[in-house]
Design a protein around this motif. Structure first.
Motif, PDB file in Angstrom:
ATOM      1  N   ALA A 290       0.835  -1.202   0.000  1.00 26.26           N
ATOM      2  CA  ALA A 290       0.000   0.000   0.000  1.00 26.26           C
ATOM      3  C   ALA A 290       0.873   1.257   0.000  1.00 26.26           C
ATOM      4  N   PRO A 291       0.336   2.404  -0.451  1.00 29.13           N
ATOM      5  CA  PRO A 291       1.128   3.642  -0.434  1.00 29.13           C
ATOM      6  C   PRO A 291       1.702   3.980   0.945  1.00 29.13           C
ATOM      7  N   SER A 292       0.964   3.683   1.996  1.00 32.17           N
ATOM      8  CA  SER A 292       1.460   3.979   3.350  1.00 32.17           C
ATOM      9  C   SER A 292       2.810   3.331   3.605  1.00 32.17           C
ATOM     10  N   HIS A 293       3.040   2.149   3.024  1.00 29.76           N
ATOM     11  CA  HIS A 293       4.280   1.434   3.266  1.00 29.76           C
ATOM     12  C   HIS A 293       5.306   1.648   2.157  1.00 29.76           C
ATOM     13  N   SER A 294       4.856   1.747   0.919  1.00 24.32           N
ATOM     14  CA  SER A 294       5.821   1.990  -0.156  1.00 24.32           C
ATOM     15  C   SER A 294       6.461   3.366  -0.016  1.00 24.32           C
ATOM     16  N   ILE A 295       5.677   4.361   0.377  1.00 27.75           N
ATOM     17  CA  ILE A 295       6.231   5.697   0.620  1.00 27.75           C
ATOM     18  C   ILE A 295       7.231   5.648   1.771  1.00 27.75           C
ATOM     19  N   LEU A 296       6.870   4.920   2.817  1.00 29.32           N
ATOM     20  CA  LEU A 296       7.762   4.792   3.972  1.00 29.32           C
ATOM     21  C   LEU A 296       9.093   4.176   3.575  1.00 29.32           C
ATOM     22  N   ARG A 297       9.059   3.087   2.833  1.00 30.03           N
ATOM     23  CA  ARG A 297      10.294   2.431   2.413  1.00 30.03           C
ATOM     24  C   ARG A 297      11.131   3.338   1.522  1.00 30.03           C
ATOM     25  N   ASP A 298      10.470   3.976   0.561  1.00 26.91           N
ATOM     26  CA  ASP A 298      11.214   4.830  -0.373  1.00 26.91           C
ATOM     27  C   ASP A 298      11.891   5.988   0.352  1.00 26.91           C
ATOM     28  N   LEU A 299      11.159   6.620   1.241  1.00 34.40           N
ATOM     29  CA  LEU A 299      11.723   7.770   1.944  1.00 34.40           C
ATOM     30  C   LEU A 299      12.829   7.346   2.899  1.00 34.40           C
ATOM     31  N   ALA A 300      12.635   6.226   3.596  1.00 35.96           N
ATOM     32  CA  ALA A 300      13.641   5.748   4.542  1.00 35.96           C
ATOM     33  C   ALA A 300      14.940   5.348   3.841  1.00 35.96           C
ATOM     34  N   ALA A 301      14.864   5.058   2.546  1.00 37.38           N
ATOM     35  CA  ALA A 301      16.047   4.648   1.793  1.00 37.38           C
ATOM     36  C   ALA A 301      16.846   5.822   1.254  1.00 37.38           C
ATOM     37  N   THR A 302      16.350   7.054   1.445  1.00 36.90           N
ATOM     38  CA  THR A 302      17.054   8.242   0.961  1.00 36.90           C
ATOM     39  C   THR A 302      17.839   8.885   2.103  1.00 36.90           C
ATOM     40  N   GLU A 303      18.884   9.611   1.722  1.00 35.85           N
ATOM     41  CA  GLU A 303      19.647  10.368   2.724  1.00 35.85           C
ATOM     42  C   GLU A 303      18.899  11.649   3.053  1.00 35.85           C
ATOM     43  N   PRO A 304      19.020  12.133   4.286  1.00 32.14           N
ATOM     44  CA  PRO A 304      19.914  11.660   5.347  1.00 32.14           C
ATOM     45  C   PRO A 304      19.332  10.549   6.208  1.00 32.14           C
ATOM     46  N   TYR A 305      18.175  10.012   5.857  1.00 29.88           N
ATOM     47  CA  TYR A 305      17.519   9.036   6.729  1.00 29.88           C
ATOM     48  C   TYR A 305      18.115   7.641   6.615  1.00 29.88           C
ATOM     49  N   ALA A 306      18.595   7.288   5.425  1.00 33.49           N
ATOM     50  CA  ALA A 306      19.038   5.915   5.184  1.00 33.49           C
ATOM     51  C   ALA A 306      20.166   5.501   6.114  1.00 33.49           C
ATOM     52  N   GLU A 307      21.021   6.434   6.479  1.00 37.69           N
ATOM     53  CA  GLU A 307      22.139   6.114   7.367  1.00 37.69           C
ATOM     54  C   GLU A 307      21.647   5.514   8.674  1.00 37.69           C
ATOM     55  N   TYR A 308      20.503   5.960   9.145  1.00 41.66           N
ATOM     56  CA  TYR A 308      19.976   5.500  10.433  1.00 41.66           C
ATOM     57  C   TYR A 308      18.939   4.394  10.273  1.00 41.66           C
ATOM     58  N   ALA A 309      18.196   4.434   9.192  1.00 39.44           N
ATOM     59  CA  ALA A 309      17.071   3.504   9.026  1.00 39.44           C
ATOM     60  C   ALA A 309      17.422   2.273   8.219  1.00 39.44           C
ATOM     61  N   LYS A 310      18.686   2.144   7.787  1.00 43.74           N
ATOM     62  CA  LYS A 310      19.040   1.063   6.860  1.00 43.74           C
ATOM     63  C   LYS A 310      18.846  -0.317   7.466  1.00 43.74           C
TER      64      LYS A 310
END
Length: 262
Positions: free
Chosen positions: A141-161
């Motif tokens: 669902a968009p709620s989760h695909s958006i979450l995954r996509d955003l978490a995979a971008t910097e500066p978040y990916a460093e912490y959420a990987k």
């Protein structure tokens, strides 16, 4: 015991009626009689577990969860027939043939190896006992695909990987295959609920209590605020607020299995 998100009972309780409906639908398919022992694996804050006292008024019920804050909230419901214990669903076991009903609601989706746990659950049931499972099936669902996509971008990916963003989950057919092989008669199905949520950016408030929590917890305070703002903006676009509220389609997967007498 595995590392787990620190759950917030108050945030999780947002939209409690909508979250509770699948639990009632699940338990309603259990046709158990003369029930004496019930275990609720992943009981959370206990508000749903306590409803089992009305379903099986003679039973001793134990709720098990690995979140101390959730269990603290659950203690308000405890009495001589309903108790709550700290435990991990991956490590839980009971003597063979000792339990009449096992319920696990919106818990196993966090366990990648959940299918491997099912034989142990069935073994714990008495002949004729029941296992009832419900998990979200909305990982795409968009709620989760958006979450995954955003978490995979910097500066978040460093912490959420290293954050678990919910593994793939079994469908009804896989539950039927696995539980039938363990000597059960299985009823499995899926349902998409169309929740009408009230409040501003309602889907953000929903996922903050569940699916998004591991990511939000992984981020430093300043980035968490930034992430939540960006994530919330994307969710508001994907789930626009209407005059009647915000529509959240939510797929859920159910399996109810009765262990054969012999």
């Amino acid at each position: 015991m595995r590392t787990s998100p620190v759950w917030n009972p108050v945030q999780y309780g947002t939209y409690a009626d909508e979250r509770g409906r699948p639990y009632a639908d699940l338990v309603g398919r259990v046709r158990a009689e003369d029930v004496r022992t019930v275990v609720d694996l992943g009981c959370g804050p206990g508000g749903l577990t306590v409803t089992l006292r009305e379903v099986w008024p003679e039973a001793t019920i134990v709720g098990i969860d690995n979140s101390p804050p959730m269990l603290e909230a659950a203690q308000q419901y405890a009495d001589d027939r309903l108790t709550f214990e700290l435990g991990d669903v991956r490590e839980w076991s009971a003597p063979a043939g000792s339990i009449d009903v096992i319920v696990t609601n919106a818990t196993l989706q966090w366990v990648p190896e959940q299918v491997d746990l099912l034989p142990g659950f069935v073994n714990a049931l008495r002949p004729g006992g029941w296992l009832a499972i419900q998990i979200p099936g909305n990982g795409n669902a968009p709620s989760h695909s958006i979450l995954r996509d955003l978490a995979a971008t910097e500066p978040y990916a460093e912490y959420a990987k290293d954050t678990s963003l919910r593994p793939d989950v079994p469908g009804p057919a896989e539950y039927i295959d696995v539980l039938s092989a363990e000597g059960c008669v299985v009823d499995a199905w899926e349902t998409t609920y169309f929740h009408v949520l009230q409040g501003d950016n309602a889907v953000l408030e929903w996922v903050k209590g569940t699916g998004a929590r591991p990511v939000l917890q992984s981020l430093p305070d300043d980035l968490r605020v930034q992430f939540e703002a960006e994530y919330g903006a994307r969710l508001a676009e994907a789930y626009p607020q209407r005059d009647y509220g915000t529509l959240l389609p939510f797929r859920r997967i159910f399996a109810v299995a009765q262990k054969k007498e012999s």
